[in-house]
Design a protein around this motif. Structure first.
Motif: not given
Length: 281
Positions: A153-157, A186-190, A195-204
């Motif tokens: 999840q982007k917040e964790v990244a 890298m950042s990825l939208p839901p 299924p689409a999560p409620k949060v954005h994601s990111a690759v670290v």
């Protein structure tokens, strides 16, 4: 990607094997093979390396890692429903994909992999942070892995790469940056997921350093940092009072004001405080 490995698109794979993501397993499938290939490339040169992948699901990233030249991929998948789809990938890459149906928290990957080893995964949300902390806190350093390329999840990244004085700075930033070079690649939208999560994601991407940035006992540093960030709004003389009876004097010796809060303290200062607590300074 389908033209490279001759395998069907991932949406077709889901239909063929009746795969629906399970919320209880923290599953969100990434079905765009262009994106999974991009994540695989962000792990660096994979030729001549074994790769550990956690939670491959229907195998999108697995296909990217193999197509990018990984010598071998060890995929640990808890959901047995995904095994037939992964078996098809193994057949397309003879001898290069080993799949273990099990819990990543319980499997010893070193029994199946040969160095150099990289870890790349779209981590299940419910175990991602726990796995990262394990990989960052082995008994011996350098660790068994050369690099980690992980989706969170982007917040964790943001917590992993955070700097002192920012809202996301905390224990995870200290653990990651003490022994590794960490950056969001890298950042990825839901809507990239099914299924689409409620949060954005990111690759670290984290690259293991040969040795920690500053000397400190790992257990002591972890204890000091955990206590310091346990109650973020408290002054350090209060939050660290259980660490040492004369903590105010030790804080001042480390160049930290006893009235300071943990989020303002640098990695170097935390490491020095850990050495002082251990009587090394």
């Amino acid at each position: 990607m389908a033209t490279i490995d001759g395998l069907p698109p991932l949406r077709e794979v889901l239909q063929t094997h009746d795969l629906v993501a399970k919320k209880s397993l923290g599953q969100n499938f990434l079905l765009d093979l262009n994106l999974t290939a991009k994540i695989a490339r962000s792990a660096g040169d994979l030729t001549g390396a074994d790769v550990l992948e956690i939670g491959p699901g229907p195998g999108g990233l697995t296909r990217g890692l193999l197509a990018e030249g990984a010598r071998k991929v060890l995929a640990i998948e808890k959901d047995s429903r995904c095994l037939p789809a992964l078996a098809e990938i193994a057949a397309a890459y003879p001898g290069r994909l080993e799949v273990i149906n099990g819990d990543a928290l319980e499997v010893d990957p070193l029994a199946h992999l040969t160095p150099p080893i990289k870890i790349a995964a779209n981590l299940p949300y419910n175990v991602g942070t726990e796995l990262l902390v394990r990989w960052l806190t082995p008994k011996h350093w350098p660790p068994f892995w050369e690099s980690l390329t992980l989706m969170f999840q982007k917040e964790v990244a943001e917590r992993i790469v955070a700097k002192p004085g920012t809202n996301h700075y905390g224990r995870l930033a200290i653990l990651a940056q003490w022994r590794a070079e960490a950056k969001i690649v890298m950042s990825l939208p839901p809507e990239a997921f099914t299924p689409a999560p409620k949060v954005h994601s990111a690759v670290v991407h984290l690259r293991a350093l040969p040795e920690p940035r500053y000397p400190a006992n790992a257990a002591t540093l972890s204890r000091v940092v955990a206590a310091g960030f346990n109650q973020r709004r408290k002054m350090l003389r209060a939050s660290l009072k259980g660490v040492a009876p004369d903590i105010e004097a030790k804080l001042e010796q480390a160049g930290i004001a006893p009235t300071e809060r943990a989020e303002k303290v640098t990695l170097e200062q935390f490491c020095r405080l850990a050495r002082i607590v251990d009587g090394q300074e």
